[in-house]
Design an enzyme around this catalytic site. Structure first.
Site, short mmCIF file in Angstrom:
data_model
loop_
_atom_site.label_atom_id
_atom_site.label_comp_id
_atom_site.label_asym_id
_atom_site.label_seq_id
_atom_site.Cartn_x
_atom_site.Cartn_y
_atom_site.Cartn_z
N TYR A 1 -37.26 17.92 3.61
CA TYR A 1 -37.10 18.31 5.03
C TYR A 1 -36.01 19.37 5.19
O TYR A 1 -36.24 20.46 5.73
CB TYR A 1 -36.75 17.02 5.80
CG TYR A 1 -36.54 17.14 7.29
CD1 TYR A 1 -37.25 18.04 8.08
CD2 TYR A 1 -35.63 16.27 7.93
CE1 TYR A 1 -37.06 18.09 9.46
CE2 TYR A 1 -35.44 16.32 9.31
CZ TYR A 1 -36.15 17.23 10.06
OH TYR A 1 -35.96 17.27 11.42
N LYS B 1 -24.55 8.27 -1.95
CA LYS B 1 -24.02 9.56 -1.51
C LYS B 1 -22.51 9.64 -1.77
O LYS B 1 -21.97 10.68 -2.11
CB LYS B 1 -24.31 9.79 -0.03
CG LYS B 1 -25.78 9.86 0.33
CD LYS B 1 -26.56 10.90 -0.45
CE LYS B 1 -26.34 12.32 -0.01
NZ LYS B 1 -27.18 13.26 -0.79
N SER C 1 -23.50 13.79 2.92
CA SER C 1 -23.96 13.14 4.15
C SER C 1 -22.74 12.53 4.85
O SER C 1 -21.70 12.31 4.20
CB SER C 1 -24.93 12.03 3.77
OG SER C 1 -25.18 11.18 4.87
N GLY D 1 -34.89 20.14 -4.96
CA GLY D 1 -35.64 19.31 -4.00
C GLY D 1 -36.26 20.17 -2.92
O GLY D 1 -36.27 19.83 -1.73
N TYR E 1 -27.76 3.41 0.05
CA TYR E 1 -27.89 4.86 0.19
C TYR E 1 -26.50 5.48 0.40
O TYR E 1 -26.15 6.47 -0.23
CB TYR E 1 -28.82 5.19 1.38
CG TYR E 1 -28.80 6.65 1.76
CD1 TYR E 1 -29.42 7.61 0.97
CD2 TYR E 1 -28.12 7.09 2.91
CE1 TYR E 1 -29.37 8.96 1.31
CE2 TYR E 1 -28.08 8.42 3.26
CZ TYR E 1 -28.71 9.36 2.46
OH TYR E 1 -28.66 10.69 2.79
#
Ligand code: NAP
Length: 318
Positions: free
Chosen positions: A18, A171, A132, A14, A167
């Protein structure tokens, strides 16, 4: 900058994202050769910023790989000592139509695909998975203002399903699957658990803003600290297990206050979304992150850097 990565080859999945963009920037500065994976290496808009990084011309190669295709990462990880697996859909729960196909499958099957490629390779010595705090503290445990969440906390998949935190579920399931696979296949795995990343953007992108600010606390951390935590976790041979990477937890009203002080002419939401008392503010332990040498860029500096970066990229005009 150190040259700890000289002659070392690593893979970052990826690559255009960011967080990955910052990991790659720092890896290149440290002398590493980087094999970055992207879905489409010919998508100029998404990869252009990577080729502009110092050292990229000589030591960055972008390879096509998709999380949902088994074997897709084989050639990218072969020959690499380390693999930084960051690729995973990073999305707003409320915008999902089919959570299973949009986030859960790419997160879980994608992580397993990357790990399978690592298990096949003769070179990979350690895998750093970007998890995360979404996989850490979303459970039924009561959090008070005294609570310090640490790496012994795990999100509860049933709780995430019931509360539609898709989400967070993705994770959580991806991390769980990764630890199981790593144990069964003798892979040296480390998981990094950042909270909301802020700070300068290397890639061209923007978040949405509204007229009100949400009525809750949130964890914040600079993207550069996240990137450094990944690299330190790879380089420090005694590093192991899970690492939370959180500078502080603050309510959105406090964020607005700090921004207003630094940027008086910046347009900011005036009102809170509701007037209910917010849940108590818990904190996260910084101990393990500090053991990686992370000193944490303070929140006010993170916010200042974010706004300045958005202004420079013309996403903000004030
Ligand atoms: P990002 O900028 O959206 O990057 C996500 C990356 O994942 C992109 O490169 C994206 O590629 C790739 N990806 C998504 N679906 C894919 C698929 N099916 N096949 C191949 N690649 C796919 O998000 P980010 O903030 O850097 O997040 C990177 C990681 O950090 C994620 O694992 C995220 O869960 C985790 N994280 C982020 C934060 C945060 O606040 N940003 C906080 C904690 C953890 P495309 O560009 O092609 O879509």
């Amino acid at each position: 900058m150190t040259s700890s990565g000289e002659a070392k080859v690593v893979c970052v999945s990826g690559a255009n994202g960011y967080i990955a963009s910052w990991i790659i920037k720092f890896l290149l500065l440290r002398g590493y050769t980087v094999k970055g994976t992207v879905r489409d290496p010919n998508d100029h808009k998404k990869v252009e910023h990577l080729y502009k990084l110092e050292g990229a011309k000589e030591r960055l190669q972008l390879i096509k790989a998709d999380l949902l295709q088994e074997g897709s990462f084989d050639s990218a990880v072969e020959g690499c000592e380390g693999v930084f697996h960051t690729a995973s859909p990073c999305v707003d729960n409320s915008k999902l139509k089919d959570p299973q196909s949009e986030v859960i499958d790419p997160a879980v099957n994608g992580t397993l695909n990357v790990l399978k490629s690592c298990a096949k390779s003769s070179s990979v010595r350690r895998v750093i998975l970007t998890s995360s705090t979404a996989a850490v503290h979303f459970n039924r445990r009561i959090k008070t203002s005294e609570t310090i969440v640490d790496e012994t906390w795990f999100s509860d998949p049933d709780f995430c399903r019931e509360t539609k935190l898709w989400y967070n579920l993705s994770k959580s399931l991806a991390e769980k699957a990764a630890w199981k696979f790593a144990e069964e296949n003798n892979i040296d795995l480390i998981t990094i658990h950042p909270t909301t990343a802020i700070g300068p953007l290397l890639q061209p992108t923007i978040n949405e803003s509204g007229e009100t600010f949400p009525n809750y606390h949130r964890g914040w951390v600079n993207v550069k600290d996240i990137a450094n935590a990944h690299i330190q976790a790879f380089e420090i041979s005694s590093a192991n297990g899970r690492y939370c990477v959180v500078e502080s937890v603050e309510h959105y009203s406090e964020i607005i206050k700090i921004l207003r002080e630094s940027f008086p002419t910046l347009q900011l939401p005036e009102r809170c979304a509701d007037d209910k008392p917010p849940k108590p503010k818990h904190q996260f332990s910084k101990e393990r992150a500090k053991s990686l040498g992370i000193e944490f860029i303070p929140l006010n500096v993170c916010l200042k850097e974010t706004v300045e970066s958005l202004k420079e990229k013309k996403f903000l005009n004030f």
